[in-house]
Write a protein that holds these residues in place. Structure first.
Motif, mmCIF file in Angstrom:
data_model
loop_
_atom_site.group_PDB
_atom_site.id
_atom_site.type_symbol
_atom_site.label_atom_id
_atom_site.label_comp_id
_atom_site.label_asym_id
_atom_site.label_seq_id
_atom_site.Cartn_x
_atom_site.Cartn_y
_atom_site.Cartn_z
ATOM 1 N N TRP A 188 1.064 -1.650 0.119
ATOM 2 C CA TRP A 188 -0.382 0.179 0.061
ATOM 3 C C TRP A 188 1.144 1.220 0.069
ATOM 4 C CZ3 TRP A 188 -2.798 -1.675 5.074
ATOM 5 C CH2 TRP A 188 -3.514 -3.157 4.622
ATOM 6 N N SER A 265 -0.374 7.875 7.601
ATOM 7 C CA SER A 265 -1.580 6.804 7.895
ATOM 8 C C SER A 265 -1.188 5.505 7.290
ATOM 9 C CB SER A 265 -2.825 6.732 7.616
ATOM 10 O OG SER A 265 -4.101 8.743 8.232
ATOM 11 N N PHE A 269 0.401 2.222 9.289
ATOM 12 C CA PHE A 269 0.313 0.659 8.486
ATOM 13 C C PHE A 269 0.724 -0.592 8.806
ATOM 14 C CE2 PHE A 269 -4.443 1.589 7.204
ATOM 15 C CZ PHE A 269 -5.119 2.496 8.832
ATOM 16 N N ALA A 272 1.249 -0.864 12.449
ATOM 17 C CA ALA A 272 -0.185 -0.988 13.082
ATOM 18 C C ALA A 272 -0.688 -2.258 13.019
ATOM 19 C CB ALA A 272 -0.918 0.351 13.336
ATOM 20 N N VAL A 273 -0.513 -2.884 12.272
ATOM 21 C CA VAL A 273 -1.217 -4.301 11.820
ATOM 22 C C VAL A 273 -1.269 -5.125 12.235
ATOM 23 C CG1 VAL A 273 -2.685 -2.556 9.051
ATOM 24 C CG2 VAL A 273 -0.322 -3.970 9.705
ATOM 25 N N SER A 274 0.971 -5.019 12.565
ATOM 26 C CA SER A 274 1.150 -6.172 13.006
ATOM 27 C C SER A 274 0.657 -6.566 15.045
ATOM 28 C CB SER A 274 2.610 -5.867 13.191
ATOM 29 O OG SER A 274 2.994 -4.946 14.433
ATOM 30 N N VAL A 275 1.279 -7.711 15.487
ATOM 31 C CA VAL A 275 0.809 -7.796 16.516
ATOM 32 C C VAL A 275 2.158 -7.399 18.144
ATOM 33 C CG1 VAL A 275 -0.690 -9.302 15.717
ATOM 34 C CG2 VAL A 275 1.338 -10.191 16.216
ATOM 35 N N HIS A 280 1.255 -1.838 17.301
ATOM 36 C CA HIS A 280 0.396 -2.307 17.871
ATOM 37 C C HIS A 280 -0.811 -1.502 18.662
ATOM 38 C CE1 HIS A 280 -4.136 -3.958 16.957
ATOM 39 N NE2 HIS A 280 -4.057 -4.003 17.974
ATOM 40 N N THR A 281 -0.724 -0.158 17.692
ATOM 41 C CA THR A 281 -1.649 1.143 19.149
ATOM 42 C C THR A 281 -2.739 1.694 17.595
ATOM 43 O OG1 THR A 281 -1.851 2.624 20.043
ATOM 44 C CG2 THR A 281 -0.202 2.369 18.858
ATOM 45 N N THR A 282 -3.629 1.652 18.396
ATOM 46 C CA THR A 282 -4.724 2.316 17.283
ATOM 47 C C THR A 282 -4.563 3.346 16.961
ATOM 48 O OG1 THR A 282 -6.344 2.274 19.191
ATOM 49 C CG2 THR A 282 -7.471 0.214 17.789
ATOM 50 N N ILE A 283 -3.702 4.250 17.558
ATOM 51 C CA ILE A 283 -4.055 5.948 17.650
ATOM 52 C C ILE A 283 -3.031 5.879 16.416
ATOM 53 C CG2 ILE A 283 -1.944 6.645 19.510
ATOM 54 C CD1 ILE A 283 -4.011 9.100 19.628
ATOM 55 N N PRO A 285 -2.166 6.121 13.282
ATOM 56 C CA PRO A 285 -2.873 6.675 12.094
ATOM 57 C C PRO A 285 -2.672 9.020 12.149
ATOM 58 C CG PRO A 285 -4.608 4.879 12.158
ATOM 59 C CD PRO A 285 -3.246 4.736 13.545
ATOM 60 N N PRO A 286 -3.647 8.624 13.732
ATOM 61 C CA PRO A 286 -3.260 10.508 13.337
ATOM 62 C C PRO A 286 -2.636 10.871 14.262
ATOM 63 C CG PRO A 286 -5.030 8.787 14.540
ATOM 64 C CD PRO A 286 -4.390 8.231 13.980
ATOM 65 N N VAL A 289 0.115 11.019 11.574
ATOM 66 C CA VAL A 289 0.630 12.092 10.357
ATOM 67 C C VAL A 289 0.495 13.892 11.506
ATOM 68 C CG1 VAL A 289 -1.757 13.561 9.347
ATOM 69 C CG2 VAL A 289 -1.940 11.472 9.109
ATOM 70 N N SER B 240 -8.068 1.285 23.480
ATOM 71 C CA SER B 240 -8.022 1.668 22.607
ATOM 72 C C SER B 240 -7.603 3.269 22.938
ATOM 73 C CB SER B 240 -8.997 0.986 21.871
ATOM 74 O OG SER B 240 -8.497 2.356 20.360
ATOM 75 N N THR B 241 -5.988 2.791 22.425
ATOM 76 C CA THR B 241 -5.968 4.697 22.347
ATOM 77 C C THR B 241 -6.125 5.497 21.329
ATOM 78 O OG1 THR B 241 -3.810 3.378 20.434
ATOM 79 C CG2 THR B 241 -2.756 4.061 22.481
ATOM 80 N N MET B 242 -7.096 4.768 20.780
ATOM 81 C CA MET B 242 -7.358 6.178 20.194
ATOM 82 C C MET B 242 -9.170 6.270 20.197
ATOM 83 S SD MET B 242 -7.341 7.174 16.844
ATOM 84 C CE MET B 242 -7.273 6.529 15.488
ATOM 85 N N TYR B 298 -12.533 8.822 9.435
ATOM 86 C CA TYR B 298 -10.746 8.423 9.392
ATOM 87 C C TYR B 298 -10.617 7.951 11.079
ATOM 88 C CZ TYR B 298 -6.139 9.655 9.674
ATOM 89 O OH TYR B 298 -4.363 9.160 9.831
ATOM 90 N N SER B 302 -10.327 3.736 11.257
ATOM 91 C CA SER B 302 -8.794 3.302 11.632
ATOM 92 C C SER B 302 -8.699 2.745 12.922
ATOM 93 C CB SER B 302 -7.714 4.505 11.863
ATOM 94 O OG SER B 302 -6.991 5.381 11.156
ATOM 95 N N GLN B 303 -9.449 3.137 14.125
ATOM 96 C CA GLN B 303 -9.529 1.805 15.386
ATOM 97 C C GLN B 303 -9.928 0.746 15.070
ATOM 98 O OE1 GLN B 303 -10.766 3.426 19.159
ATOM 99 N NE2 GLN B 303 -13.109 1.894 18.358
ATOM 100 N N LEU B 306 -7.764 -1.307 12.457
ATOM 101 C CA LEU B 306 -6.430 -2.554 12.948
ATOM 102 C C LEU B 306 -6.532 -3.422 13.992
ATOM 103 C CD1 LEU B 306 -4.146 1.552 13.591
ATOM 104 C CD2 LEU B 306 -3.818 -0.483 12.057
ATOM 105 N N ASN B 309 -7.638 -5.757 11.685
ATOM 106 C CA ASN B 309 -6.638 -6.863 10.542
ATOM 107 C C ASN B 309 -5.482 -7.658 12.276
ATOM 108 O OD1 ASN B 309 -4.893 -6.751 7.739
ATOM 109 N ND2 ASN B 309 -3.509 -6.334 9.431
ATOM 110 N N MET B 312 -6.303 -9.382 17.727
ATOM 111 C CA MET B 312 -6.068 -9.859 19.129
ATOM 112 C C MET B 312 -7.660 -10.335 19.746
ATOM 113 S SD MET B 312 -2.269 -8.683 19.645
ATOM 114 C CE MET B 312 -2.594 -7.350 19.814
#
Lengths: 488, 443
Positions: A188, A265, A269, A272-275, A280-283, A285-286, A289, B240-242, B298, B302-303, B306, B309, B312
Motif C-alpha cells: 500500500w 496513515s 499501518f 500498527a497492523v502487526s501484533v 500495534h496501537t490504534t492511535i 494513524p493520526p 500524521v 484502544s488508544t484511539m 477516519y 482506523s480504530q 487496526l 487486522n 487479537m
C-alpha cells in the motif's frame, strides 16, 4: 420579549452599542494583525525581489553550499553502490532488529515531505492566506523529501533490480504467477507514496505556471525564454487562463487533502497492523500524521529562515509567517505528546505484560537515551513556542526547528528499533548498532535533498509571486490601496 | 420567559419522577441480586485470572465481555441506567464539543467565528450546573450500569492492573471533578466574554487565551479520562488508544451540526444574530461540519481496521459483540449514515447554505450520533441485538429538551454576540475592514 429580537439590548442588561445599527469597534492597536507583506511593497517590487533571485547570478555562498551538498550526495550514491555490489550485510541490520535504520530514514523523509501538501492544499482550503509566502518552497521540499525517502525501501531489498520486477513491488504477477502481497501495507505504501508524489508534483507544477510565464516574459536570453516558455504552457494571463487555473488548483487541493491523511496513515499501518508490542496501537494513524506535519514544518523553517535572510526576503516571509509556523509546530507537537502519553497509559491500562514491557524498555532499557532524546525534542522543546520571544527570534526558531527534526528522527528510531530488539524470548534479544555505511547513506541523503533545493532556488521562483500579490492590500478592491491603480 | 420556566419545571418534575422510579427499581434489583447465588459469576471471574497473554480469552467469560448472543433479564433500573447513560453521553458531546470550539477560537485568535462565539459559550456553560446535576442518576445507578463495579479486582486481571483508577472512590470523585472542572472552564470563558461586553477591555481576551492554552491540554486528557470512565469502562477489558479521539471526533461533529442550525435560525430576519452572522460564518460552520464528517470516519475506520487486522481477542471482543445479531446493522447504519450519506451530501460546497438539505442533515447527524452512542453503550445490556426501550426516546428527549430550555434561558440573559470582542470587526466585515477601521461593509 417586547423588543425586536435583533436588538441586542432586548437580550441583556448589558448595554449594547447601538440599538438599531450595528456598531463595530476596531481592534485595539496591540491586537492589530501584521500585514502579510511588510512595508507596503508594490506588486512590481514583489516580482523583482522573487524573480530576481533566479535571474541574477547566485550570491557567493551558493556555490560552496552547492559543491558541499553535491559532494555529500555523491557519497550517498557511493554507499548505495557499495551496498548493492556487496550485499545488504554492509548495513547494521541483525536478528532481531532486522528492520532498523533504513525504514527509520524512510519514515523520517516521508514525514518531512508532509508539510508541503498540507500548506498547499489544506491551508488553501482553509483560506489561510499566510501560506502564500511559504507554499512554493514547502511543495518543492516535499518532492525532494519523497525522492530521498524512496531510496531506502528501494535499496533495502539488496538486489535492487528485483524491486522493479513484477511480483516484488510492481503490482503484476511474476513468471511463476505470484503476485505481490496485496494484504501487506508495504505494498500500500508503494501506491500511497507514488500517488502522493505524483499529485504533489502536479500541484507544484500547476502553481508554478503563472510564475514561469512571468520569468519567460522577463527572460533576456533565448535559452531561458525557451525553457520557461515551454513549461509555462502558453500562459497569457487572460481571464480564461486564470479561471481554468483557479479551478484546477482548487480541484488539486481537494484531491491532495485526503492524501495528506492517507500517506502517513498507511506508513503507520506498516507497524500498527502487526501484533508487535509497541507497534500495534490504534492511535498510530493520526499520531503519525501529526508527527509528519510537525517535522515537515520543522524542515520548512530550517530552510526558509536562512533563505529569507540571505535573499533579503524579510518583507515577504515575515516574522508573522515564522510565528504562525511555530504555532503549527506547537499544536502538532502537543498532539504527538498526547499520543506518547496515551500509548504509555494504555500499555498500563490494557494489562498486557508484553505491551507494558515494550514501553518500559523504551524509557529505561538500553535505548533509553533515544527515548529521552525524543521526549526532549518533540514534547518539551515545542512548548518554548508559547513565548513570543521564542517565536520571533529567528536564530532561536531555527535552532528549535533542527531540534524538532532530530526528535522526529529519534521517534521513528525508538518505535522501530526498541520494539524489535527485545521480543518475547529473552534468548533472542539483541542490540542494533548502525554500520558506517548506514550512517553515511543517511547523511548523504541530506546532500541529495540540499542539492535539489539549491537547484530549485537557482532556477525557479522560490516564492509564489502571483499568490503573494493576491494577499497584498493592493489586491483588495475594498482597501484604499486597492483597485486599478498604478502599482506596477 | 415564563413559558420557558414552565417547560423547565415540567422537565424537572419528569426527571425527578424518573429518578425516584430508578431508585425504587435499583432497590428491587438489589433484592433480586441478593437472592441469587453468585456461583456462575464467581466462576467466570475466577477463570479470568490472568495467565499472562491469556487475558482476552479469559475475559470472554466476564460480564460485559464475549460474543453475547443470549438475552438476559434486564431490570427497569438497568434499562433506565443504560438509556440514561446513552442520552447523557449524547448531551455531554454537545457541551464538550462547544467547549472545544470556544477554546480553539481563543487559541487560534480566530476572527470569523467571533460573532457566533456566544452560542458556543452558552452551550458549553450547560456543563455547570446542569450536566453535573444530570450526572447524579449515573452515580446513583452505577452498580446497575458498570459491571466492573461488582467484580473483585483480585479475581480479574484487567481490573486489578488499573484498580488505582478503577475503584468506586476514584470513579465517583473523578467524574464529579471532571464535569465540575469542565463547567468551571466554560463559565470562565463566558464570564470574561460578558465582562468584555461591558468595558471592551483587551485584558479579557488575554485571560481567555491563557485559559485556552492551558485548557486545551486539560480538555484533551480529561475528556479521554471522562469517556473512559463513562463509556469505555462498560467493558473495562477493552483498550484502544484511539477511543478518546473517537468520542471527541463524534462530539465535535454533532456540535457543529447543532451550531449550524442555531446560527441559521438565529440569523434569520428579526432574530438576534441577523446583523452579525453572514454567509461566511454559515459556510464555514458547514465546511467544518463536513470536515469532521471525514475526520470521524477516519478515526473510527482506523480504530476498527487496526483491531480487525491484528485480530487479537483482547481487542476484537469489543467489535465481535457489536457485530452480533442486529448490532451488525447498527454498525452498518453508522458506516453509511455517519459517513457516506453526509459526506456525499455535503461534498458540494453550495449545499452548505441550502437549508432544505442542511437542516435535515443536521437532524440526521443528531440521530447518527445517538446511534453511535447506542452502539457503544447498549450492546453491554442487550448483547442479543438492538433493543429499543420507551425509556430511550423518553430520556433522550427529556434531557435534550431540558438542556435546550436552559440554553435558551441563558442565551436570552446576555447579549447574543460578543459586543466588543477585538476580533468582532473581522467577523462582520469578511476581513474586508478598511485600514482606517471605520464603518464596515456587509456582504
Amino acid at each position: 420579549m417586547a423588543k425586536s429580537a435583533s436588538d441586542p439590548q432586548s437580550h441583556a442588561g448589558h448595554s449594547a452599542p447601538v440599538g438599531a445599527a450595528l456598531k463595530v469597534y476596531p481592534a485595539p492597536k496591540e491586537l492589530e494583525r501584521e500585514p502579510l507583506v511588510l512595508n507596503n511593497r508594490s506588486l512590481g517590487w514583489i516580482t523583482d525581489a522573487i524573480a530576481g533571485i533566479c535571474e541574477k547570478p547566485m550570491p557567493k555562498w551558493w556555490w560552496p553550499a552547492f559543491i558541499i551538498s553535491f559532494g555529500v550526495m555523491v557519497m550517498m550514491f557511493s554507499m548505495i553502490a557499495y551496498e548493492v555490489s556487496t550485499g545488504i550485510g554492509v548495513w547494521g541490520l541483525n536478528q532481531p532488529a532486522n528492520w532498523a535504520w533504513d525504514i527509520t530514514n524512510f519514515v523520517f523523509w516521508i514525514g518531512i515531505g508532509h508539510a508541503g501538501t498540507l500548506i498547499s492544499a489544506v491551508l488553501f482550503l482553509l483560506r489561510q492566506k499566510w501560506r502564500t509566502s511559504i507554499n512554493r518552497s514547502a511543495e518543492a521540499m516535499t518532492l525532494f523529501a519523497v525522492a530521498c525517502a524512496g531510496i531506502f525501501p528501494v535499496f533495502h531489498v539488496g538486489r535492487v533490480w528485483f524491486a522493479l520486477l513484477p511480483g516484488y513491488l510492481i503490482p503484476a504477477p511474476n513468471a511463476n504467477g505470484i503476485w505481490p502481497q496485496f494484504r501487506s501495507p508495504l505494498l500500500w505504501d508503494v501506491f500511497a507514496v507514488s500517488t502522493y508524489g505524483t499529485v504533489s508534483l502536479l500541484f507544484w507544477f500547476t502553481g508554478l505556471i503563472p510564475d514561469l510565464a512571468t520569468l519567460r516574459d522577463r527572460a533576456t536570453s533565448k535559452v531561458r525564454k525557451f525553457f520557461y516558455g515551454l513549461f509555462a504552457l502558453g500562459w497569457t494571463g487572460s481571464n480564461r487562463n486564470w479561471s481554468n487555473y483557479e479551478k484546477a488548483y482548487l480541484i488539486l487541493a481537494g484531491l491532495s487533502t485526503p492524501l495528506v491523511l492517507s500517506v502517513h496513515s498507511i506508513v503507520s499501518f506498516d507497524f500498527a497492523v502487526s501484533v508487535v508490542p509497541g507497534w500495534h496501537t490504534t492511535i498510530f494513524p493520526p499520531y503519525f500524521v501529526a508527527g509528519a506535519i510537525f517535522s515537515g514544518f520543522g524542515m520548512v523553517l530550517t530552510l526558509l529562515i536562512p533563505m529569507r535572510t540571505l535573499f533579503k526576503l524579510e518583507d515577504v516571509i515575515t516574522v508573522r509567517h515564522v510565528e504562525l509556523m511555530c504555532k503549527v509546530i506547537l499544536a502538532t507537537g502537543s498532539i504527538v505528546g498526547y499520543a506518547y502519553g496515551m500509548e504509555f497509559f494504555i500499555a498500563w491500562y490494557g494489562g498486557s505484560p508484553y505491551e507494558l514491557y515494550a514501553f518500559k524498555n523504551r524509557a529505561f532499557g538500553p535505548y533509553w537515551w533515544s527515548y529521552w532524546s525524543m521526549i526532549t525534542c518533540n514534547v518539551i522543546s515545542p512548548h518554548l513556542f508559547w513565548f513570543k520571544w521564542c517565536r520571533s527570534t529567528m536564530w532561536f526558531v531555527w535552532l528549535i526547528s533542527i531540534v524538532v527534526n532530530i526528535g522526529m528522527w529519534f521517534e521513528r528510531f525508538v518505535i522501530i528499533v526498541t520494539s524489535l530488539h527485545r521480543d518475547y524470548l529473552p534468548g533472542s534479544w539483541g542490540y542494533f548498532t548502525p554500520s558506517w555505511v548506514d550512517i553515511l547513506t543517511f547523511v548523504g541523503s541530506f546532500g541529495l535533498f540540499m542539492t535539489l533545493f539549491l537547484l530549485f532556488i537557482r532556477f525557479l521562483p522560490a516564492i509564489a509571486i502571483s499568490e503573494v500579490k493576491g494577499v497584498t492590500p493592493q489586491a483588495d478592491p475594498h482597501h484604499p490601496l486597492g483597485g486599478a491603480k498604478d502599482h506596477h | 420567559m415564563n413559558h420557558a420556566f414552565l417547560i423547565l419545571k415540567r422537565w424537572m418534575a419528569l426527571l425527578a419522577c424518573a429518578g425516584i422510579l430508578s431508585f425504587a427499581g435499583s432497590r428491587i434489583e438489589a433484592a433480586d441480586e441478593a437472592a441469587k447465588t453468585p456461583a456462575a459469576e464467581t466462576a467466570a471471574t475466577t477463570a479470568a485470572t490472568p495467565a499472562a497473554g491469556d487475558a482476552g480469552h479469559a475475559a470472554a467469560n466476564v460480564p460485559g465481555h464475549g460474543h453475547g448472543g443470549e438475552a438476559k433479564h434486564v431490570s427497569f433500573a438497568e434499562q433506565f441506567g443504560y438509556s440514561y447513560l446513552t442520552a447523557y453521553m449524547f448531551c455531554l458531546s454537545l457541551c464538550m464539543g462547544s467547549l472545544f470550539l470556544v477554546i480553539v477560537h481563543h487559541l487560534f485568535d480566530a476572527g470569523w467565528s467571533a460573532s457566533i462565539r456566544r452560542v458556543t459559550e452558552q452551550l458549553s456553560s450547560l456543563l455547570f450546573p446542569w450536566m453535573l446535576v444530570l450526572l447524579i442518576p449515573i452515580l446513583v445507578l452505577q452498580k446497575q450500569i458498570y459491571p466492573w463495579l461488582s467484580l473483585d479486582p483480585a479475581q480479574d486481571h484487567s481490573l486489578a492492573v488499573k484498580v488505582v483508577l478503577f475503584n468506586p472512590t476514584a470513579f465517583n470523585l473523578f467524574l464529579i471533578a471532571l464535569v465540575g472542572s469542565w463547567g468551571a472552564i466554560a463559565h470562565s470563558f463566558r464570564r470574561w466574554s460578558l465582562a468584555q461586553d461591558k468595558d471592551g477591555k483587551v485584558e479579557w481576551t488575554r485571560k481567555s487565551r491563557v485559559l485556552a492554552a492551558a485548557g486545551i491540554f486539560y480538555f484533551a486528557f480529561s475528556l479521554t479520562l471522562g469517556c473512559f470512565y463513562l463509556m469505555k469502562s462498560l467493558q473495562h477489558q477493552f483498550f484502544s488508544t484511539m477511543y478518546g479521539v473517537y468520542y471527541f471526533a463524534g462530539s465535535v461533529w454533532t456540535t457543529l451540526a447543532t451550531v449550524y442550525v442555531l446560527i441559521m435560525v438565529l440569523s434569520r430576519p428579526g432574530m438576534p444574530l441577523e446583523k452579525v452572522v453572514f454567509k461566511r460564518q454559515q459556510q464555514d460552520v458547514g465546511v467544518l461540519f463536513f470536515a469532521f464528517t471525514v475526520f470521524y470516519a477516519y478515526i473510527h475506520f482506523s480504530q476498527y481496521f487496526l483491531i480487525w487486522n491484528a485480530a487479537m481477542p483482547e481487542e476484537t471482543f469489543w467489535y465481535v459483540r457489536r457485530e452480533y445479531g442486529s448490532w451488525k446493522w447498527v454498525g452498518f447504519t453508522i458506516l453509511f449514515g455517519h459517513f457516506f450519506i453526509p459526506f456525499l451530501l455535503m461534498l458540494n460546497q453550495d449545499i452548505k447554505r441550502k437549508l432544505f438539505l442542511m437542516f435535515p442533515m443536521a437532524a440526521w447527524a443528531w440521530l447518527m450520533h445517538y446511534v453511535d452512542m447506542t452502539f457503544n453503550v447498549m450492546p453491554v445490556l442487550h448483547p442479543e441485538g438492538l433493543h429499543v426501550s420507551i425509556l430511550d426516546p423518553l430520556l433522550w428527549f427529556g434531557m435534550t429538551g431540558f438542556l435546550a430550555v436552559m440554553f435558551w434561558r441563558n442565551f436570552n440573559s446576555a447579549a447574543p454576540y460578543p459586543l466588543r470582542d477585538p476580533r468582532f470587526a473581522e467577523a462582520v466585515t469578511h476581513h474586508e475592514i478598511p485600514a482606517a477601521g471605520g464603518a464596515a461593509s456587509h456582504h
